[in-house]
Scaffold this active site. Structure first.
Site, mmCIF file in Angstrom:
data_model
loop_
_atom_site.group_PDB
_atom_site.id
_atom_site.type_symbol
_atom_site.label_atom_id
_atom_site.label_comp_id
_atom_site.label_asym_id
_atom_site.label_seq_id
_atom_site.Cartn_x
_atom_site.Cartn_y
_atom_site.Cartn_z
ATOM 1 N N LYS A 96 45.770 33.225 36.901
ATOM 2 C CA LYS A 96 45.202 34.591 38.572
ATOM 3 C C LYS A 96 45.876 33.726 39.809
ATOM 4 O O LYS A 96 45.378 34.504 40.768
ATOM 5 C CB LYS A 96 43.358 34.253 37.897
ATOM 6 C CG LYS A 96 43.203 33.118 38.031
ATOM 7 C CD LYS A 96 42.759 32.457 39.361
ATOM 8 C CE LYS A 96 42.528 31.224 39.986
ATOM 9 N NZ LYS A 96 42.233 30.313 41.099
ATOM 10 N N THR B 11 39.974 35.001 43.380
ATOM 11 C CA THR B 11 40.899 34.574 44.010
ATOM 12 C C THR B 11 41.465 35.891 44.764
ATOM 13 O O THR B 11 42.567 35.025 45.600
ATOM 14 C CB THR B 11 41.746 33.351 43.204
ATOM 15 O OG1 THR B 11 41.185 33.373 41.901
ATOM 16 C CG2 THR B 11 41.776 32.253 44.114
HETATM 17 O O1 13P Z 1 39.987 28.627 41.789
HETATM 18 C C1 13P Z 1 39.290 28.929 42.395
HETATM 19 C C2 13P Z 1 38.521 29.710 42.384
HETATM 20 O O2 13P Z 1 37.441 30.153 41.734
HETATM 21 C C3 13P Z 1 39.701 28.088 43.395
HETATM 22 O O3 13P Z 1 41.519 28.804 44.366
HETATM 23 P P1 13P Z 1 42.288 28.769 45.349
HETATM 24 O O4 13P Z 1 42.978 26.772 44.565
HETATM 25 O O5 13P Z 1 43.295 29.585 45.741
HETATM 26 O O6 13P Z 1 41.281 27.688 46.790
#
Ligand code: 13P
Ligand code: NAI
Length: 331
Positions: free
Chosen positions: A190, A247
């Site tokens: 993801k 995300t």
């Molecule tokens: O995994 C995350 C939220 O579930 C954090 O996302 P990021 O690492 O893109 O900030």
């Protein structure tokens, strides 16, 4: 039960505060003296959470020997550091512990999932089991106690339940699961989709495009995950579509933010020159490209993200190529 959280970054701090709020015995180990001092003296971790007051009882240390007292060790460091930190603590552990993983991605050289890395790097006499605590959860929201739900996933359901009970409270609801493969592959991939989502936003595309990306991105996650033994059901849960949505749509996501800059500039150069944040999807894109190719798994969105990051392909051209590639039946 004493929990030692390794990593004084954003997620380690937010999760440590959850345990402190739940009146459990918890301490953060960090390598950055300034962050440790900020937590102990100012009750803040201002590098990550500007203006947020932490639970004043929360404590941090730079002394790694603290893991000797642990019953549970939670690893809140980026994927590239998981193996080395496991090897380091294995020398110090005095009893069997539950190791909680929260990192999302693969080992940078061996391409193993995080649970596999941990099981290989900590001797069985020190490891009760590995539990992955993963799902849609930006630290910036958990640290101010906004309602969040994630999964406690393990091959050992008893230990997954222990972790569920430890962390659950009025603002964090934990479900248990045992599909380690499906969940860990879901939350890794993801991040690549979140980079893609940022890129399309940076290019100026809007809601239709994002909905298409999330839906078709989920198909790629399912294709990859089920190929390696993950369960289909997992992908309609928190470690599948849940983490994908948060995300791909959140201003807090560093993967989205990275993609947005790349899309806006229609070029990747400045991102690589300036980025200092943890953007796991960058390495994951390379690994997914390699594994998908070796196993003949069709991953068109991941492949375009790989082409942008590593082959110098222009984002605008990638979007165009995705739209004009061979027409398909949806399922
Ligand atoms: O995994 C995350 C939220 O579930 C954090 O996302 P990021 O690492 O893109 O900030
Ligand atoms: N921040 C978030 O909202 C969430 C992050 N995650 C995942 O958690 C993992 C950690 O990310 P963040 O906390 O966000 O990163 P971060 O960049 O905020 O913090 C990482 C921390 O790890 C520390 N660190 C690095 N190497 C270390 C080592 N060898 N020993 C001890 N500490 C070390 C750094 O000093 C830093 O404090 C990533 O895989 C991320 O994808 C998962 C869910 C939410």
């Amino acid at each position: 039960m004493k929990t030692v959280i390794i990593g004084s970054g954003s997620w380690g701090t937010a999760l440590a505060q959850v345990l402190q709020d739940n009146h459990h015995d918890v301490i953060i180990y960090g390598i950055e003296e300034s962050q440790v001092r900020d937590i102990n003296e100012n009750h803040q971790n201002s590098v990550f959470f500007e203006g947020v007051q932490l639970n004043p009882e929360l404590k941090a240390t730079t002394d790694i020997e603290v893991v000797k007292e642990a019953d549970i060790v939670l690893l809140a460091v980026p994927t590239f550091a998981i193996e080395s930190i496991c090897q380091k603590i294995d020398f110090l552990l005095t009893k069997k512990v539950i190791v909680i993983n929260v990192a999302k991605g693969f080992h940078p050289e061996t391409n193993e999932r995080m649970s596999e890395v941990i099981r290989r790097s900590i001797s069985s006499k020190h490891l009760s089991s590995v539990v992955s605590l993963i799902g849609p959860s930006h630290a910036e929201e958990v640290v101010i106690r906004l309602l969040t739900s994630i999964d406690s996933v393990s091959q050992n359901l008893e230990d997954a339940k222990t972790v569920q009970e430890l962390f659950s409270n009025h603002y964090l609801r934990i479900y248990t699961g045992n599909d380690e493969i499906g969940s860990e592959l879901g939350v890794a991939i993801k991040n690549v989709m979140a980079i893609a989502s940022g890129i399309i936003a940076g290019l100026g595309y809007q809601d239709n495009t994002r909905a298409a990306l999330i839906t078709r991105g989920l198909q790629e996650m399912i294709r990859f995950g089920t190929y390696f033994g993950g369960k289909y059901q997992t992908y309609i849960g928190l470690t599948g579509v849940g983490d994908l949505i948060v995300t791909c749509t959140s201003v807090h996501s560093r993967n989205f933010e990275a993609g947005y800059k790349i899309g806006k500039e229609n070029d990747v150069t400045d991102f690589f020159r300036t980025n200092k944040k943890t953007v796991e999807g960058v390495r994951t894109a390379k690994i997914v490209h390699k594994i998908a190719k070796e196993n003949n798994i069709e991953m068109p969105i991941c492949e375009e993200v790989y082409q942008i990051l590593y082959e110098g392909k222009e984002p605008k051209t990638c979007a165009n190529d995705l739209m004009l590639r061979e027409l398909k039946q949806e399922f």
